[in-house]
Design a protein around this motif. Structure first.
Motif, PDB file in Angstrom:
ATOM      1  N   LYS A   1      65.485  20.598 -38.817  1.00  0.00           N
ATOM      2  CA  LYS A   1      64.986  19.565 -39.740  1.00  0.00           C
ATOM      3  C   LYS A   1      63.492  19.290 -39.602  1.00  0.00           C
ATOM      4  CE  LYS A   1      66.401  15.779 -36.675  1.00  0.00           C
ATOM      5  NZ  LYS A   1      67.334  14.632 -36.534  1.00  0.00           N
ATOM      6  N   ASN A   2      62.918  19.631 -38.453  1.00  0.00           N
ATOM      7  CA  ASN A   2      61.492  19.341 -38.239  1.00  0.00           C
ATOM      8  C   ASN A   2      60.571  20.443 -38.749  1.00  0.00           C
ATOM      9  OD1 ASN A   2      62.018  16.835 -36.994  1.00  0.00           O
ATOM     10  ND2 ASN A   2      62.390  17.837 -35.024  1.00  0.00           N
ATOM     11  N   TYR A   3      61.154  21.505 -39.299  1.00  0.00           N
ATOM     12  CA  TYR A   3      60.339  22.602 -39.841  1.00  0.00           C
ATOM     13  C   TYR A   3      60.294  22.487 -41.361  1.00  0.00           C
ATOM     14  CZ  TYR A   3      60.769  24.739 -35.214  1.00  0.00           C
ATOM     15  OH  TYR A   3      60.715  24.989 -33.869  1.00  0.00           O
ATOM     16  N   ASN A   4      59.097  22.516 -41.914  1.00  0.00           N
ATOM     17  CA  ASN A   4      58.980  22.416 -43.372  1.00  0.00           C
ATOM     18  C   ASN A   4      58.670  23.761 -44.020  1.00  0.00           C
ATOM     19  OD1 ASN A   4      56.322  22.823 -42.708  1.00  0.00           O
ATOM     20  ND2 ASN A   4      55.642  20.742 -43.215  1.00  0.00           N
ATOM     21  N   ASN A   5      58.709  24.842 -43.233  1.00  0.00           N
ATOM     22  CA  ASN A   5      58.424  26.170 -43.799  1.00  0.00           C
ATOM     23  C   ASN A   5      59.653  27.061 -43.826  1.00  0.00           C
ATOM     24  OD1 ASN A   5      58.318  26.151 -40.998  1.00  0.00           O
ATOM     25  ND2 ASN A   5      56.825  27.811 -40.852  1.00  0.00           N
TER      26      ASN A   5
ATOM     27  N   SER B   1      55.017  29.646 -37.388  1.00  0.00           N
ATOM     28  CA  SER B   1      54.413  28.397 -37.852  1.00  0.00           C
ATOM     29  C   SER B   1      52.932  28.382 -37.481  1.00  0.00           C
ATOM     30  CB  SER B   1      55.134  27.205 -37.220  1.00  0.00           C
ATOM     31  OG  SER B   1      56.466  27.140 -37.699  1.00  0.00           O
TER      32      SER B   1
ATOM     33  N   SER C   1      70.771  23.008 -40.569  1.00  0.00           N
ATOM     34  CA  SER C   1      69.826  22.106 -41.250  1.00  0.00           C
ATOM     35  C   SER C   1      69.402  20.975 -40.327  1.00  0.00           C
ATOM     36  CB  SER C   1      70.455  21.535 -42.525  1.00  0.00           C
ATOM     37  OG  SER C   1      70.724  22.563 -43.455  1.00  0.00           O
TER      38      SER C   1
ATOM     39  N   ARG D   1      56.596  31.827 -43.558  1.00  0.00           N
ATOM     40  CA  ARG D   1      57.701  31.264 -44.339  1.00  0.00           C
ATOM     41  C   ARG D   1      58.996  31.991 -43.996  1.00  0.00           C
ATOM     42  NH1 ARG D   1      58.329  30.619 -50.970  1.00  0.00           N
ATOM     43  NH2 ARG D   1      60.176  29.276 -50.871  1.00  0.00           N
TER      44      ARG D   1
ATOM     45  N   THR E   1      63.344  27.739 -46.003  1.00  0.00           N
ATOM     46  CA  THR E   1      64.183  27.478 -47.181  1.00  0.00           C
ATOM     47  C   THR E   1      65.577  27.998 -46.857  1.00  0.00           C
ATOM     48  OG1 THR E   1      62.296  27.799 -48.672  1.00  0.00           O
ATOM     49  CG2 THR E   1      64.501  27.907 -49.649  1.00  0.00           C
TER      50      THR E   1
END
Length: 313
Positions: free
Chosen positions: A68-72, A45, A64, A49, A74
């Motif tokens: 949940k606090n990671y937006n990078n 981070s 998940s 990705r 999938t």
């Protein structure tokens, strides 16, 4: 809802091996409880990705929430065997950082009674990693021929009493189909000699059935070959395996693709292309004594690491 229990085996060793760098693309082929993924995300981070695969709904739900606090990241509900298609659909051409495999079943899968992996808890004969799959342990036990049962018990379970157990299964199912794990476990105990051992008599047969139901060995072999096509120069493969059959596949594949020549001995001039991989460790890394004490199943874990040094042709 039952708590999702998962111990992340060799978390630091497996992720350290990836030499995580901010800004690169990484893949966790076996998300599980999210332990490896969380550590990777901490190290890549904010601009790296992570793509994480799992086919287990319980694992995806638990991971998940954990991540949940990671937006990078999938999270993909799909088998890692479809890695080429999934990455293409996500617009990712190359794995620039590295890829991690943590093979085998999770603690949660093995101990959750209704999943049918355990010979200690009564449950339907299931053993599917992917609960959407139609093929189960019930099909293997009740419809495979004696010859095929012997084959999988011998090859996948390395079971010395394969023939005796297979014959007993065939005879028993003439009267009544097998429905539960304890029915099968009891039959294995009755049809094999009493031997002083810390290993339960049904252990190897249950392992063999699980591997057959989930096509584990073929999936590992196929996917590792697919991954070679996806690695960018310098990217790393980190693989944790838990039994000798998986480890043998990883070892041989790494060895083959790191060799400089595959020519016949009688060939005068080598025309082989340069190797695709270099071995980071020639001997597998094992779990520490402290980890084994905390999580005894980790004693069978082996970590092998390789680095891409040429694009696959």
């Amino acid at each position: 809802m039952e708590e999702f229990k998962h111990y992340t085996v060799m978390k630091n060793e497996a992720v350290d091996a990836l030499e995580c760098k901010n800004g690169l693309v990484y893949v966790d082929c076996t998300l599980g409880g999210g332990g490896h993924s969380e550590l990777i995300l901490q190290r890549i981070s904010p601009d790296g990705r992570l793509i994480a695969f799992d086919i287990d709904d319980d694992a995806i739900r638990a991971a998940s929430e954990r991540l949940k606090n990671y937006n990078n990241i999938t999270i993909v509900k799909d088998s890692y065997t479809n890695i080429k298609t999934v990455l293409k659909n996500l617009g990712i051409q190359k794995i620039t950082g590295g890829v991690l495999f943590d093979l085998g079943a999770s603690y949660h899968q093995l101990t959750k009674a209704e999943r049918g992996f355990s010979f200690m808890k009564d449950a339907p004969l299931d053993m599917r990693f992917d609960t959407n799959s139609e093929f189960t342990a019930y099909d293997v036990i009740n419809f495979y021929s004696e010859e095929d049962l012997v084959r999988i018990f011998s090859e996948y379970g390395e079971e010395r009493f394969s023939k005796r157990i297979a014959k007993a299964i065939i005879e028993a199912r003439k009267k009544k189909k097998f429905e539960t794990t304890l029915e099968l476990s009891d039959l294995i105990i009755k049809s094999t000699p009493k031997i002083k051992s810390a290993v339960h008599p049904a252990t190897r047969v249950f392992q063999a059935i699980r591997i057959e139901v989930n096509h584990e060995l073929q999936n590992v072999k196929n996917t590792l070959n697919d991954v070679l096509d996806l690695l960018e120069f310098g990217a790393i493969i980190s693989v944790i395996s838990f039994h000798s059959l998986e480890d043998r596949i990883v070892k041989h594949l790494f060895k083959y693709h790191s060799q400089r020549c595959h020519c016949d001995k009688n060939q005068m001039v080598c025309k082989c292309p340069p190797p695709v991989l270099e071995l980071v460790n020639k001997k597998p890394i094992m779990a520490s004594a402290e980890e084994i004490k905390e999580n005894p199943p980790s004693r069978s874990a082996k970590l092998r690491i390789a680095r891409c040094i040429r694009h696959s042709l």
